[in-house]
Scaffold this active site. Structure first.
Site, mmCIF file in Angstrom:
data_model
loop_
_atom_site.group_PDB
_atom_site.id
_atom_site.type_symbol
_atom_site.label_atom_id
_atom_site.label_comp_id
_atom_site.label_asym_id
_atom_site.label_seq_id
_atom_site.Cartn_x
_atom_site.Cartn_y
_atom_site.Cartn_z
ATOM 1 N N ASP A 214 89.950 23.032 77.513
ATOM 2 C CA ASP A 214 88.996 22.505 78.490
ATOM 3 C C ASP A 214 88.121 21.421 77.868
ATOM 4 O OD1 ASP A 214 89.733 23.943 80.668
ATOM 5 O OD2 ASP A 214 88.146 25.439 80.524
ATOM 6 N N LYS A 236 88.392 19.350 83.255
ATOM 7 C CA LYS A 236 87.968 19.238 84.649
ATOM 8 C C LYS A 236 86.638 18.476 84.649
ATOM 9 C CE LYS A 236 89.846 23.729 86.012
ATOM 10 N NZ LYS A 236 89.738 24.441 84.727
ATOM 11 N N ASP A 269 82.665 31.777 77.847
ATOM 12 C CA ASP A 269 83.472 32.995 77.938
ATOM 13 C C ASP A 269 84.519 32.799 79.036
ATOM 14 O OD1 ASP A 269 83.561 36.156 77.381
ATOM 15 O OD2 ASP A 269 83.828 35.783 79.534
#
Length: 431
Positions: A214, A236, A269
């Protein structure tokens, strides 16, 4: 200058290393002091039938007895205590008692370790550590030398600098990895600082064949990967290019089915607004084993990095973490903002920079005081970290004036200022 070996009688002697399987077998520990306190947890972990013989103990050892992890006989050692015993540990400060226990152990053919005199023992306690299901045990006869070697080996395993590529994943529920198949690990990378990933997460990352990362995953960790590791960008970026969740799921599955070990590296997390649950379900439906490694959520770590505890005694009994990616007026919102406004604890907003005006207005409308303190922390735990302060009434204007951009964590509540007198004296983060 090297410190002398506290047990010189062990020099030149060669022990035979062996792992004792003590589950259900009687083990006797004589002495309830600090040596026993250090040794008992590892013995408890074996599942041994543990008996402690000592008139007194440390509070920590008593807690183990109170929890039923060890049977405490509150008296001094007596001849015959080693009957039917498989292993004994002597840890008193009385040489006469230690000698008597050793003598009985010799008669009964019970291997016996002594904390005071390793040369007089029939077993040595190694300096041991565990990593990924492996036990590292070092025996040198000098406990300090053993501990130093143990630490170097375990640290190397944990940070990936010493690694044997033999990763075997377990699926959901502990299912073994199918022969010839790959597997997936969902790894929480923490809030941004690469040092805040967990030890297990870093070790699995070092073992990866493919890393699907990510945008908020710690970027510095990717630079440490070997050249053969394929890194796939699953960023993203808000209002920009993005990799659809279905495409991410498909990528994980395709590479794992090709026999690869795939690490899905996520910020924070995996299960705190990280879509980790969706990815796990997709992999499980494809028959792939999945390992989930929790990460330090930015919802608690970023406030802590700038001196904001999300709870504080006498001030708040709860904190609530809310996704702000949709505003209060959006029909997709699942948040009961009226109930949130009535709560007196801390509110932590993630992904809420562009919605903070609407959120603040809704909270004030529903009863939260307009002068409630607010802290906005951009790029928390990284070199670009900065904090700006406001109130519910002023936070929208402050965010605009300060040009705050995602990622940012917003904290609302009296805890924002509780550490203000002390925090300027603390070292900056990251250290």
């Amino acid at each position: 200058m090297t410190a002398p070996n506290p047990h010189p009688g062990t020099e030149g002697r060669t022990p035979y290393p062996v792992g004792l399987l003590l589950a259900g077998r009687r083990v006797v520990v004589v002495g309830g002091g600090h040596v026993a306190q250090r040794r008992l947890p590892a013995l408890i972990a074996t599942g041994a039938d543990l008996h402690l013989i000592s008139p007194t103990t440390t509070p920590a050892v008593q807690a183990m007895a109170d929890a039923g992890e060890v049977t405490w006989h509150r008296r001094r050692y007596q001849d015959g205590d080693l009957a039917d015993t498989w292993y004994a540990l002597v840890a008193t400060d009385d040489p006469a008692v230690n000698g008597a226990v050793s003598a009985e152990a010799e008669r009964e053919r019970v291997f016996c370790a002594r904390s005071d005199d390793a040369a007089a023992a029939t077993a040595w306690t190694p300096a041991s550590g565990r990593d990924a299901g492996a036990t590292v045990a070092v025996l040198t006869g000098d406990p300090r030398h053993s501990a130093g070697l143990r630490d170097a080996i375990v640290d190397g395993l944990r940070d990936g600098s010493l690694a044997a590529r033999q990763y075997r994943a377990h699926g959901v529920g502990g299912a073994s990895r199918p022969s010839g198949a790959g597997s997936v690990a969902l790894v929480g990378g923490g809030p941004g600082d690469p040092d805040l990933i967990t030890v297990r997460g870093r070790r699995l990352l070092a073992d990866a064949d493919v890393v699907v990362a990510d945008r908020l995953a710690p970027r510095e960790l990717l630079a440490e990967l070997p050249e053969h590791v394929e890194v796939i960008d699953a960023s993203k970026i808000p209002y920009g290019r993005f990799m659809a969740q279905e495409a991410i799921n498909r990528t994980l599955i395709e590479h794992a089915k090709a026999g690869k070990f795939v690490v899905r590296l996520k910020g924070g997390d995996p299960y705190v607004f990280g879509r980790g649950g969706e990815e796990l379900l997709a992999c499980a439906e494809a028959g792939l084993p999945v390992t989930v490694v929790p990460g330090i959520s930015s919802s608690i770590s970023v406030p802590a990095a700038v001196g904001v505890p999300v709870t504080h005694r006498g001030m708040t009994h709860e904190f609530t973490v809310i996704s702000g990616h949709v505003g209060p007026a959006d029909e997709r919102s699942l948040t009961n903002w009226e109930a949130v406004a009535r709560m007196t604890g801390t509110l932590v907003l993630l992904m809420a920079v562009d919605k903070i005006g609407a959120i603040a207005d809704k909270l004030i409308e529903c009863g939260r005081p307009a002068d409630t303190p607010v802290a906005v922390v951009q790029e928390g735990t990284t070199a670009a970290q900065r904090r700006v302060d406001a109130t519910l009434a002023t936070v929208a204007a402050t965010v605009e004036a300060e040009r705050i951009k995602p990622p940012a964590v917003i904290v609302i509540g009296d805890v924002v200022n509780v550490l203000a007198p002390a925090f300027p004296t603390l070292p900056a983060f990251p250290a």
